[in-house]
Motif scaffolding. Structure first.
Motif, PDB file in Angstrom:
ATOM      1  N   ILE A  65      -7.772   4.725   0.107  1.00 18.23           N
ATOM      2  CA  ILE A  65      -7.768   5.432   1.389  1.00 18.23           C
ATOM      3  C   ILE A  65      -6.331   5.782   1.774  1.00 18.23           C
ATOM      4  CG2 ILE A  65      -8.113   5.067   3.880  1.00 18.23           C
ATOM      5  CD1 ILE A  65     -10.671   3.613   3.237  1.00 18.23           C
ATOM      6  N   VAL A  66      -6.153   6.912   2.436  1.00 14.64           N
ATOM      7  CA  VAL A  66      -4.850   7.267   3.006  1.00 14.64           C
ATOM      8  C   VAL A  66      -4.768   6.624   4.384  1.00 14.64           C
ATOM      9  CG1 VAL A  66      -3.351   9.135   3.794  1.00 14.64           C
ATOM     10  CG2 VAL A  66      -4.750   9.431   1.734  1.00 14.64           C
ATOM     11  N   TRP A  67      -3.862   5.634   4.500  1.00 17.45           N
ATOM     12  CA  TRP A  67      -3.725   4.887   5.744  1.00 17.45           C
ATOM     13  C   TRP A  67      -2.584   5.456   6.583  1.00 17.45           C
ATOM     14  CZ3 TRP A  67      -7.597   1.839   6.836  1.00 17.45           C
ATOM     15  CH2 TRP A  67      -8.332   1.236   5.813  1.00 17.45           C
ATOM     16  N   GLY A  68      -2.719   5.294   7.903  1.00 20.11           N
ATOM     17  CA  GLY A  68      -1.669   5.740   8.803  1.00 20.11           C
ATOM     18  C   GLY A  68      -1.373   4.697   9.855  1.00 20.11           C
ATOM     19  N   GLU A 124       0.843  -1.188   0.000  1.00 22.68           N
ATOM     20  CA  GLU A 124       0.000   0.000   0.000  1.00 22.68           C
ATOM     21  C   GLU A 124       0.882   1.243   0.000  1.00 22.68           C
ATOM     22  OE1 GLU A 124      -2.401   3.088   0.308  1.00 22.68           O
ATOM     23  OE2 GLU A 124      -3.004   1.088  -0.344  1.00 22.68           O
ATOM     24  N   ASP A 125       0.672   2.122  -0.999  1.00 22.97           N
ATOM     25  CA  ASP A 125       1.602   3.237  -1.195  1.00 22.97           C
ATOM     26  C   ASP A 125       1.497   4.330  -0.143  1.00 22.97           C
ATOM     27  OD1 ASP A 125      -0.798   4.352  -1.936  1.00 22.97           O
ATOM     28  OD2 ASP A 125      -0.299   4.521  -4.071  1.00 22.97           O
ATOM     29  N   SER A 126       0.428   4.350   0.683  1.00 23.76           N
ATOM     30  CA  SER A 126       0.331   5.368   1.730  1.00 23.76           C
ATOM     31  C   SER A 126       1.010   4.925   3.025  1.00 23.76           C
ATOM     32  CB  SER A 126      -1.133   5.721   2.001  1.00 23.76           C
ATOM     33  OG  SER A 126      -1.848   4.600   2.492  1.00 23.76           O
ATOM     34  N   LEU A 127       1.552   3.703   3.038  1.00 25.61           N
ATOM     35  CA  LEU A 127       2.245   3.170   4.211  1.00 25.61           C
ATOM     36  C   LEU A 127       3.733   3.004   3.896  1.00 25.61           C
ATOM     37  CD1 LEU A 127      -0.366   0.485   5.339  1.00 25.61           C
ATOM     38  CD2 LEU A 127       0.178   2.623   6.520  1.00 25.61           C
ATOM     39  N   GLN A 154       4.137  -3.228   6.733  1.00 20.26           N
ATOM     40  CA  GLN A 154       2.760  -3.620   6.437  1.00 20.26           C
ATOM     41  C   GLN A 154       2.497  -5.079   6.817  1.00 20.26           C
ATOM     42  OE1 GLN A 154       1.395  -2.301   2.572  1.00 20.26           O
ATOM     43  NE2 GLN A 154       2.996  -0.740   2.469  1.00 20.26           N
ATOM     44  N   GLU A 155       3.530  -5.913   6.716  1.00 22.41           N
ATOM     45  CA  GLU A 155       3.393  -7.305   7.143  1.00 22.41           C
ATOM     46  C   GLU A 155       3.273  -7.386   8.662  1.00 22.41           C
ATOM     47  OE1 GLU A 155       5.900 -10.236   4.709  1.00 22.41           O
ATOM     48  OE2 GLU A 155       7.008  -8.331   4.490  1.00 22.41           O
ATOM     49  N   ASP A 156       4.135  -6.614   9.338  1.00 23.53           N
ATOM     50  CA  ASP A 156       4.079  -6.604  10.803  1.00 23.53           C
ATOM     51  C   ASP A 156       2.749  -6.036  11.302  1.00 23.53           C
ATOM     52  OD1 ASP A 156       6.535  -7.741  10.967  1.00 23.53           O
ATOM     53  OD2 ASP A 156       7.622  -5.911  11.499  1.00 23.53           O
ATOM     54  N   LEU A 157       2.201  -5.098  10.540  1.00 23.48           N
ATOM     55  CA  LEU A 157       0.909  -4.534  10.912  1.00 23.48           C
ATOM     56  C   LEU A 157      -0.170  -5.618  10.919  1.00 23.48           C
ATOM     57  CD1 LEU A 157      -0.700  -1.934  11.531  1.00 23.48           C
ATOM     58  CD2 LEU A 157      -1.022  -1.670   9.068  1.00 23.48           C
ATOM     59  N   PHE A 158      -0.113  -6.523   9.952  1.00 26.09           N
ATOM     60  CA  PHE A 158      -1.064  -7.638   9.895  1.00 26.09           C
ATOM     61  C   PHE A 158      -0.858  -8.566  11.090  1.00 26.09           C
ATOM     62  CE2 PHE A 158      -2.431 -11.607   7.340  1.00 26.09           C
ATOM     63  CZ  PHE A 158      -3.698 -11.549   7.882  1.00 26.09           C
ATOM     64  N   ILE A 159       0.391  -8.876  11.388  1.00 21.90           N
ATOM     65  CA  ILE A 159       0.682  -9.716  12.558  1.00 21.90           C
ATOM     66  C   ILE A 159       0.152  -9.055  13.824  1.00 21.90           C
ATOM     67  CG2 ILE A 159       2.548 -10.676  13.972  1.00 21.90           C
ATOM     68  CD1 ILE A 159       4.207 -10.866  11.375  1.00 21.90           C
ATOM     69  N   LYS A 160       0.383  -7.737  13.946  1.00 20.62           N
ATOM     70  CA  LYS A 160      -0.060  -7.014  15.138  1.00 20.62           C
ATOM     71  C   LYS A 160      -1.574  -7.042  15.279  1.00 20.62           C
ATOM     72  CE  LYS A 160       0.446  -4.081  18.635  1.00 20.62           C
ATOM     73  NZ  LYS A 160      -0.810  -3.370  18.795  1.00 20.62           N
ATOM     74  N   SER A 161      -2.306  -6.964  14.154  1.00 22.93           N
ATOM     75  CA  SER A 161      -3.775  -6.953  14.234  1.00 22.93           C
ATOM     76  C   SER A 161      -4.309  -8.254  14.828  1.00 22.93           C
ATOM     77  CB  SER A 161      -4.377  -6.720  12.847  1.00 22.93           C
ATOM     78  OG  SER A 161      -4.246  -7.859  12.014  1.00 22.93           O
ATOM     79  N   LEU A 162      -3.644  -9.377  14.553  1.00 25.92           N
ATOM     80  CA  LEU A 162      -4.054 -10.654  15.148  1.00 25.92           C
ATOM     81  C   LEU A 162      -3.579 -10.759  16.592  1.00 25.92           C
ATOM     82  CD1 LEU A 162      -3.365 -12.872  12.033  1.00 25.92           C
ATOM     83  CD2 LEU A 162      -5.597 -12.582  13.139  1.00 25.92           C
ATOM     84  N   CYS A 163      -2.395 -10.212  16.876  1.00 29.20           N
ATOM     85  CA  CYS A 163      -1.899 -10.218  18.256  1.00 29.20           C
ATOM     86  C   CYS A 163      -2.771  -9.359  19.169  1.00 29.20           C
ATOM     87  CB  CYS A 163      -0.462  -9.711  18.298  1.00 29.20           C
ATOM     88  SG  CYS A 163       0.752 -10.870  17.608  1.00 29.20           S
ATOM     89  N   ASN A 164      -3.451  -8.345  18.612  1.00 26.32           N
ATOM     90  CA  ASN A 164      -4.339  -7.518  19.433  1.00 26.32           C
ATOM     91  C   ASN A 164      -5.472  -8.330  20.032  1.00 26.32           C
ATOM     92  OD1 ASN A 164      -2.876  -5.197  19.001  1.00 26.32           O
ATOM     93  ND2 ASN A 164      -4.141  -4.472  17.302  1.00 26.32           N
ATOM     94  N   TRP A 165      -5.824  -9.439  19.398  1.00 20.62           N
ATOM     95  CA  TRP A 165      -6.893 -10.288  19.928  1.00 20.62           C
ATOM     96  C   TRP A 165      -6.361 -11.223  21.021  1.00 20.62           C
ATOM     97  CZ3 TRP A 165     -11.862  -9.417  19.109  1.00 20.62           C
ATOM     98  CH2 TRP A 165     -12.209  -8.604  18.033  1.00 20.62           C
TER      99      TRP A 165
END
Length: 462
Positions: free
Chosen positions: A163-166, A41-44, A57-68
């Motif tokens: 979308i512009v992601w942050g 994603e070009d905004s990240l 962006q890969e770590d962000l995906f891992i983090k989203s599952l770790c949040n659970w």
């Protein structure tokens, strides 16, 4: 202490919601292997981390599952820059990140869990932040909160690349207008791919703060990073799917409604592994009485609607102490015999309003009303008319003496009352209204200026 408050009631048995149909990953499918597409994603951030060999962006995906559910694997995979939030400690959801996949076909029923940062077909995430696509296996593996649950056949997440992601840390320091939290949205969509539905959907009446502030609420606004951290309702739902979860029921559903005294026996419904973890249980029967027995019986002595709560404390090797408090609202209805009553009001000519005054202070103790009209001063013989309504308006064919019987029905039986009165046809200034009163002698009760003279032979019949 992990507190999992699961509110049960009718028609919904709990506050949290599952997907439709209800899905979860089976024990055989865990640990769950997840992948992300090679598209960035070009905004990240686009820079590869030399230490991990992964993109943020890969770590962000891992983090989203770790949040659970935060595990040692999360500690190993993520740097200290990623903040750990309160999680569903007792929800056992092991997973492994399998890396990027070279194919870029988009969401497909291929049995693989993939995150796509764009929508190759341009048909899924358009107009929304992100969307999860899930496929059931067709195999029913569990019953949770009264719902039959199938195993996942697969689940993919597609993000909107318009979308512009942050990133959370950057947005909390400085959030340009319109920037959306990638972590909040990914955590939300990951919740769908674990089996959760929205806490509230668009257009649905939603007033409880736990539902409004849940990560699984249906929408999120710009610069809002709060939904990256799951809330109490999210914890309850994901723990129901993947952790200690106990429901309870009455041993005989046919006796939940009835006359006082009403004895009801309760039972705990759970998998053996969770029953074995139970340390204490306290039942609150809703009438001021409690019990610490695992499966008690209780006698309700007075009329009322009663909510019942079972609070279970357990001890697990994997997550320590846990607590589940489950309430079934208005679960027990105890009734006394109905007490029918009604007033009579003249409307116009030969039309009269029957004003119901039956005691309905306990909802459900009166579930049927039958009006019968008889010619003459008694309710003997066949009625000339019968109907069911709350406060009906009746037009008589002629003047004369009539007897009306009102029968109120409910779980505790039925009871009737008879009122006998004279019908006169009056209009204009001569017309008036009447009210009932007690007259056990059955004498003619004349009221000046009123259109009705009552003969109150009030008899209660059972």
């Amino acid at each position: 202490m992990i507190s999992l408050v699961l509110l049960l009631g009718a028609p919904d048995a709990h506050a949290f919601k599952f997907r439709a149909p209800a899905l979860k990953w089976s024990n055989e499918q865990l640990p769950l292997t997840v992948y992300s597409s090679a598209y960035l994603e070009d905004s990240l951030p686009q820079t590869l981390d030399e230490e991990t060999g992964r993109y943020p962006q890969e770590d962000l995906f891992i983090k989203s599952l770790c949040n659970w559910h935060w595990t040692d694997y999360c500690e190993e995979m993520l740097s200290a820059d990623w903040q750990q939030y309160d999680d569903a400690t007792c929800a056992d959801i092991p997973f492994e990140y399998g890396g990027q996949v070279s194919n870029h076909t988009g969401a497909a029923n291929d049995g693989v869990f993939v995150l796509y940062w764009d929508d190759p077909a341009d048909e899924l995430a358009t107009g929304v932040n992100g969307v999860s696509s899930a496929w059931p296996s067709g195999d029913y593996i569990d019953v949770i909160a009264g719902e039959q649950v199938q195993s996942f056949g697969g689940c993919d997440i597609t993000m909107n690349n318009d979308i512009v992601w942050g990133l959370t840390n950057d947005m909390e320091e400085n959030c340009p207008s319109g920037t959306m939290s990638a972590e909040s949205t990914l955590t939300h969509e990951s919740g769908h791919c674990l089996g959760l539905g929205h806490s509230c959907d668009d257009g649905e009446l939603c007033t409880e703060s736990e539902l409004l502030n849940a990560t699984m609420y249906w929408s999120g606004g710009p610069c809002d990073t709060s939904r990256a951290s799951i809330g109490a309702d999210d914890v309850s739902g994901v723990t129901a799917l993947y952790g200690p979860y106990l429901t309870w029921s009455v041993t005989d559903e046919s006796v939940r409604f009835g006359p006082a005294p009403l004895e009801i026996c309760f039972q705990v419904d759970a998998e053996t592994e969770y029953l074995d973890q139970v340390q204490t249980i306290e039942w609150n029967f809703g009438d001021g009485n409690t019990s610490t027995e695992l499966e008690p019986c209780h006698s309700y002595e007075t009329q009322g609607q009663f909510s019942v709560t079972a609070t279970v404390n357990g001890l697990s090797d994997s997550c320590g102490e846990w607590e589940v408090a489950q309430t079934q609202r208005a679960h027990v209805l105890v009734c006394e015999e109905p007490i029918p009553d009604f007033d009579l009001q003249h409307d116009d000519g030969l039309t009269y309003q029957l004003v119901n005054a039956t005691d309905v202070s306990t909802y459900g103790c009166v579930d049927g009303l039958i009006w019968e009209i008889f010619q003459g001063n008694s309710a003997d013989g066949e009625p000339i008319d019968t109907f069911s309504a709350w406060s009906p308006k009746v037009e008589f064919d002629a003047e004369g003496t009539y007897t009306i019987r009102l029968t109120a029905q409910g779980p505790a039986g039925e009871s009737s009352i008879d009122n006998t009165f004279e019908v006169e046809e009056l209009r204009g200034e001569g017309a008036g209204c009447s009210s009932t009163g007690s007259n056990p002698q059955g004498l003619l009760f004349g009221l000046a200026g009123l259109a009705v003279a009552f003969v109150f032979g009030r008899r209660r019949r059972r």
